[in-house]
Design a protein around this motif. Structure first.
Motif, mmCIF file in Angstrom:
data_model
loop_
_atom_site.group_PDB
_atom_site.id
_atom_site.type_symbol
_atom_site.label_atom_id
_atom_site.label_comp_id
_atom_site.label_asym_id
_atom_site.label_seq_id
_atom_site.Cartn_x
_atom_site.Cartn_y
_atom_site.Cartn_z
ATOM 1 N N GLU A 353 91.210 19.491 65.221
ATOM 2 C CA GLU A 353 90.653 18.387 64.428
ATOM 3 C C GLU A 353 91.239 18.448 63.010
ATOM 4 N N LYS A 354 92.482 17.957 62.900
ATOM 5 C CA LYS A 354 93.195 18.081 61.627
ATOM 6 C C LYS A 354 92.595 17.209 60.527
ATOM 7 N N SER A 355 91.837 16.193 60.917
ATOM 8 C CA SER A 355 91.213 15.343 59.895
ATOM 9 C C SER A 355 90.259 16.142 59.016
ATOM 10 N N SER A 356 89.781 17.286 59.509
ATOM 11 C CA SER A 356 88.887 18.135 58.714
ATOM 12 C C SER A 356 89.600 18.766 57.529
ATOM 13 N N TRP A 357 90.931 18.718 57.516
ATOM 14 C CA TRP A 357 91.690 19.317 56.421
ATOM 15 C C TRP A 357 92.050 18.294 55.337
ATOM 16 N N LYS A 358 91.700 17.033 55.574
ATOM 17 C CA LYS A 358 92.017 15.994 54.587
ATOM 18 C C LYS A 358 91.013 16.033 53.433
ATOM 19 N N ASN A 359 91.511 15.736 52.248
ATOM 20 C CA ASN A 359 90.665 15.658 51.049
ATOM 21 C C ASN A 359 89.934 16.972 50.774
ATOM 22 N N VAL A 360 90.614 18.071 51.066
ATOM 23 C CA VAL A 360 90.089 19.403 50.782
ATOM 24 C C VAL A 360 90.945 20.008 49.675
ATOM 25 N N LEU A 361 90.307 20.434 48.596
ATOM 26 C CA LEU A 361 91.054 20.889 47.414
ATOM 27 C C LEU A 361 92.035 22.002 47.751
ATOM 28 N N GLU A 362 91.560 23.006 48.512
ATOM 29 C CA GLU A 362 92.444 24.122 48.852
ATOM 30 C C GLU A 362 93.656 23.644 49.646
ATOM 31 N N CYS A 363 93.440 22.675 50.532
ATOM 32 C CA CYS A 363 94.544 22.175 51.363
ATOM 33 C C CYS A 363 95.520 21.339 50.544
ATOM 34 N N GLU A 364 94.986 20.541 49.636
ATOM 35 C CA GLU A 364 95.874 19.753 48.778
ATOM 36 C C GLU A 364 96.739 20.667 47.920
ATOM 37 N N ALA A 365 96.141 21.756 47.427
ATOM 38 C CA ALA A 365 96.896 22.705 46.601
ATOM 39 C C ALA A 365 97.968 23.409 47.422
ATOM 40 N N LEU A 366 97.616 23.821 48.652
ATOM 41 C CA LEU A 366 98.591 24.499 49.511
ATOM 42 C C LEU A 366 99.735 23.567 49.893
ATOM 43 N N MET A 367 99.400 22.322 50.235
ATOM 44 C CA MET A 367 100.438 21.364 50.619
ATOM 45 C C MET A 367 101.413 21.132 49.459
ATOM 46 N N LYS A 368 100.872 21.057 48.254
ATOM 47 C CA LYS A 368 101.732 20.872 47.084
ATOM 48 C C LYS A 368 102.614 22.093 46.871
ATOM 49 N N GLU A 370 103.582 24.382 49.109
ATOM 50 C CA GLU A 370 104.538 24.610 50.192
ATOM 51 C C GLU A 370 105.412 23.398 50.496
ATOM 52 N N GLY A 371 105.179 22.286 49.793
ATOM 53 C CA GLY A 371 105.962 21.073 50.042
ATOM 54 C C GLY A 371 105.649 20.429 51.377
ATOM 55 N N LEU A 372 104.382 20.502 51.798
ATOM 56 C CA LEU A 372 103.962 19.937 53.085
ATOM 57 C C LEU A 372 103.521 18.494 52.882
ATOM 58 N N LYS A 373 103.900 17.625 53.816
ATOM 59 C CA LYS A 373 103.658 16.195 53.641
ATOM 60 C C LYS A 373 102.477 15.662 54.442
ATOM 61 N N SER A 374 101.973 16.425 55.416
ATOM 62 C CA SER A 374 100.913 15.910 56.274
ATOM 63 C C SER A 374 100.075 17.050 56.823
ATOM 64 N N VAL A 375 98.926 16.699 57.409
ATOM 65 C CA VAL A 375 98.093 17.728 58.044
ATOM 66 C C VAL A 375 98.780 18.275 59.291
ATOM 67 N N ASP A 376 99.678 17.504 59.901
ATOM 68 C CA ASP A 376 100.474 18.038 61.012
ATOM 69 C C ASP A 376 101.292 19.230 60.537
ATOM 70 N N GLU A 377 101.835 19.123 59.344
ATOM 71 C CA GLU A 377 102.621 20.223 58.797
ATOM 72 C C GLU A 377 101.732 21.394 58.393
ATOM 73 N N LEU A 378 100.461 21.126 58.086
ATOM 74 C CA LEU A 378 99.514 22.220 57.860
ATOM 75 C C LEU A 378 99.304 23.012 59.152
ATOM 76 N N GLN A 379 99.220 22.266 60.264
ATOM 77 C CA GLN A 379 99.112 22.934 61.570
ATOM 78 C C GLN A 379 100.332 23.821 61.796
ATOM 79 N N ILE A 403 102.123 22.694 69.229
ATOM 80 C CA ILE A 403 102.836 23.469 68.202
ATOM 81 C C ILE A 403 104.105 22.755 67.738
ATOM 82 N N LEU A 404 104.512 21.698 68.472
ATOM 83 C CA LEU A 404 105.649 20.894 68.029
ATOM 84 C C LEU A 404 105.282 20.023 66.835
ATOM 85 N N ASP A 405 103.984 19.710 66.684
ATOM 86 C CA ASP A 405 103.548 18.819 65.611
ATOM 87 C C ASP A 405 103.859 19.440 64.255
ATOM 88 N N GLY A 406 104.600 18.728 63.450
ATOM 89 C CA GLY A 406 104.944 19.232 62.127
ATOM 90 C C GLY A 406 106.120 20.181 62.120
#
Length: 767
Positions: A353-368, A370-379, A403-406
């Protein structure tokens, strides 16, 4: 050039005849080996296996000793008798392929050669199958009738597997299976030359393996109150006791009756050693970051929102943006890596359930960061980081095809299951990732069975996913998956697995799909072996009748026995057939409406499926008059998800035209869609017609403006049949179909009053 072509044709014909000869030879009763050996040459005579038979190891072949031990166990099923000695010799031969073997059975000597202990195990398995039922019956059953000798037909076999990964997956989280039964499962896997046992040890419904760092995962996470899946099983158990939930898996905790169980690490070590003694490797799966409710309900701080439970579509996943998550995961997998000798660990990583990672401060900081563009890339970030940890422990990561996602790392192994993502295997192979093929259409043994299920599995070709010749080397094997949401008992598990497991064994070892009739004949001979192992397998379908039948003046109920030794019993009072019910000894004449319930019984009392055959009186339906009928049916296409055919909305129509028969003339269908075929069916003679409709998902057939076959709703591939009395001429016809996603099946067959069942074709449809 012409002479060269002629020579090539002659060579091809000779090779083809050789293959047919091999099939014919192996079809003989004495050589009904599954999976089919690559090369089998029959010989005259028998080897007499007695207590005087000597088991020997050739010089420098000590590594094959465990296979010899396996053979010694057969002596317990023999009584002292003949004293003439003969020999069985196991010898090491490095020139033989890995897991391959040769087996020579002569009148006075058996010689097995293999390069590895696994190859020796598979030779012993083939030898056991040649011995027949005698060595499969439990000793206590045979006390009064122990044999003094077992006749083994003489033969020469050269054999090796096609795939190195020949797996069975078992979900022990949804419903639990104890160690004693897992050993039984391992015995049966070994008997059919499977070499990988994939244990799905954790999921939302229960944590089944002891983790010493977190004892609450099993003291609490292994136990649950009854859930909706349990309630469904209890309801089904009212008419089928195989759905009953075993009492041995319940215990009282704090005054509540709780379901569950788990394996201690010491218990698992014992199971691993037992599997190894049968040539089987156990692969553990701890499913992350999704399917973790058994852990997150206890440790909600592992999620992004500090809560466990259900999210939008799936359960709340672990948060990949917290270091505490990786601390937990690495602690768990440190113990798993130390416990399981396999070089593989399965991470799962499906249905997150990757939508649970949206709009989460820690996730936004990590994506920034690591240069990640989507929650798929978080996976992908989570999977890659865990893979690096696995590698540090000397292990390789396996994940479901999500595991192919992202993006996927070049060293991960992908397990393909989502048939509605047909490009996934090729995408992985192009990136040179190893692929294990487990597509749900063929490999999900929790899917309900019918008369076509066994042949469906046998037809599975792991390469038919647009895999090029150069990419085939990355397909390392196949696996059958057993998910246990609605499989609560050992008997129900066996019913769902057998005989499909035999077809998968042949796909994995010999490639399968080569000669269905030959395979079906060998399966028929294996039913007595399954009986001897006391396996509750699904009996072949009874046939010769239609479940919804009609008569005009009178009808005849005819039933074909599907298996030698089967007793068919029936009732007409609505009760289920038992061993005390009437025996069907021959055709019955029908002169009034009646409902039969029919089932086949094996000599050991095992009952097959129950068939309800309903006879109703009907007059011939009058045809309609058409002034200028044209060939074909009017076709309509609706690219939208519907749960039932009644929900089809004409506003969603995007394609329409004329189809010759029951086909979907759309270049690229949507993942979910509905179709309608409408027109007229031409009855070539007056009489009773039979129709058989198979679909995945829902379908509804109307004839004469009335619902004739109703197979509506979302379901796996099933077939429903019915009869109808028609006068010669044109009759209104409409077939509606739903595809919910994951690949579709739509097939319609019919039988004229004087013909045989065949596919409908363009000759009978008009508009």
């Amino acid at each position: 050039m012409n002479n060269f072509i002629t020579l090539k044709l002659k060579i091809t014909l000779v090779l083809f005849l050789c293959v047919l000869t091999t099939f014919a030879q192996q079809e003989k009763a004495g050589y009904a080996i599954i999976p089919q050996p690559v090369k089998l040459i029959p010989a005259a005579g028998n080897f007499e296996w007695t207590t005087a038979t000597k088991l020997l190891l050739a010089e420098n072949s000590e590594s094959l000793a465990p296979a010899l031990t396996e053979l010694k166990a057969t002596f317990a099923l023999l009584k002292q008798g003949k004293t003439a000695a003969n020999t069985v010799t196991l010898g090491l031969d490095p020139s033989i392929a890995n897991e391959g073997y040769t087996l020579s059975v002569e009148k006075n000597a058996i010689v097995i050669k293999a390069a590895t202990i696994q190859g020796a195990f598979w030779a012993v398995t083939s030898l056991k199958q040649l011995m027949g039922t005698a060595i499969l019956r439990r000793k206590q059953v045979l006390q009064k009738s122990l044999l003094s000798a077992i006749a083994i037909p003489c033969v020469k076999i050269e054999d090796a597997p096609h795939f190195s990964w020949r797996g069975i997956h078992l979900d022990v989280s949804r419903h639990f299976f104890d160690l004693a039964y897992l050993r039984t499962m391992i015995d049966r896997m070994s008997y059919y030359k499977f070499n990988k046992f994939h244990l799905h040890l954790t999921d939302d419904q229960g944590w089944r393996i002891e983790i010493k760092k977190y004892p609450e995962l099993t003291s609490k996470g292994a136990w649950r109150e009854m859930n909706g899946q349990d309630s469904s099983c209890i309801a089904l158990a009212k008419t089928n006791p195989d759905y009953a939930i075993p009492e041995k898996h319940f215990k009282m905790i704090d005054g509540k009756k709780m379901y569950g169980g788990f394996y201690t690490q010491d218990e698992m070590r014992g199971l691993i050693a037992y599997a190894d003694s049968k040539g089987i490797e156990i692969i553990p799966e701890i499913d992350m970051p999704g399917h973790m409710m058994a852990a997150t309900n206890l440790m909600p701080w592992l999620t992004s929102h500090g809560k466990g439970g259900q999210a939008k579509d799936f359960s709340e996943p672990l948060c990949p943006c917290k270091e505490t998550t990786f601390e937990f995961a690495e602690n768990v997998f440190t113990e798993i890596a130390a416990l399981f000798p396999s070089k593989y660990i399965h991470l799962g990583a499906d249905e997150v359930e990757k939508s649970s990672w949206k709009n989460v401060l820690e996730c936004e900081a990590l994506m920034k960061k690591e240069g990640l563009k989507s929650v798929d890339e978080l996976q992908s970030y989570f999977v890659r980081r865990m893979e690096r940890f696995f590698n540090s422990k000397g292990k390789k990561l396996i994940g479901w095809d999500e595991i192919l996602d992202g993006g996927v790392s070049p060293t991960a192994t992908m397990m393909y299951w989502r048939t509605w993502v047909p490009t996934a295997p090729k995408h992985a192979a192009e990136k040179e990732n190893d692929v294990i093929m487990t597509p749900g259409e063929f490999c999900y043994f929790d899917a309900q069975q019918d008369g076509g299920s066994l042949q469906k599995v046998y037809s599975f070709d792991p390469y038919k996913f647009n895999i090029s010749e150069s990419e085939k080397k990355f397909v390392i094997g196949v696996q059958a998956n057993i998910w246990t949401e609605y499989i609560p008992s050992e008997r129900r598990l066996e019913y769902m697995v057998f005989p499909r497991m035999l077809a998968m064994a042949e796909v994995a070892w010999f490639k399968g799909g080569v000669d269905w009739n030959n395979f079906e004949n060998r399966v028929q001979k294996h039913f007595s072996l399954l009986d001897a192992m006391n396996i509750n397998y699904r009996l072949p379908d009874l046939d010769g009748f239609t479940t919804q039948s009609v008569f005009v003046d009178k009808g005849t109920l005819h039933i074909n026995k599907s298996l030698a030794g089967l007793t068919i019993r029936y009732t007409t009072d609505g009760t289920l057939p038992t061993l005390q019910s009437k025996i069907f000894n021959g055709d019955l004449t029908i002169t009034k409406p009646v409902e039969f319930k029919v089932a086949g019984f094996r000599p050991n009392g095992n009952r097959g499926d129950i068939y309800t055959i309903n006879y109703v009186h009907q007059d011939y339906i009058k045809p309609v008059q058409l002034s200028s009928p044209a060939k074909g049916l009017k076709f309509s296409y609706y690219p939208r998800f519907y749960k039932t055919v009644n929900a089809i909305d004409e506003k969603d129509l995007t394609n329409e035209g004329i189809s010759a028969a029951i086909e979907i003339p759309v270049a690229k269908t949507a993942e979910s869609f509905a179709t309608r075929h409408k027109g007229y069916f031409y009855a070539e003679e007056t009489g009773i017609y039979s129709f058989a409709l198979r679909s995945d998902d829902g379908s509804v057939l109307k004839l004469g403006d009335k619902v004739f076959i109703d197979s509506d709703g979302m379901h796996t591939s099933i077939e429903k049949s019915a009869e109808i009395a028609l006068e010669k001429g044109y009759h209104p016809f409409e077939l509606m179909f739903l595809e919910g996603g994951g690949g579709y099946t739509l097939k319609l067959q019919y039988k004229t009053p004087s013909g045989k069942l065949k596919d409908v074709d363009a000759s009978v449809f008009f508009h």
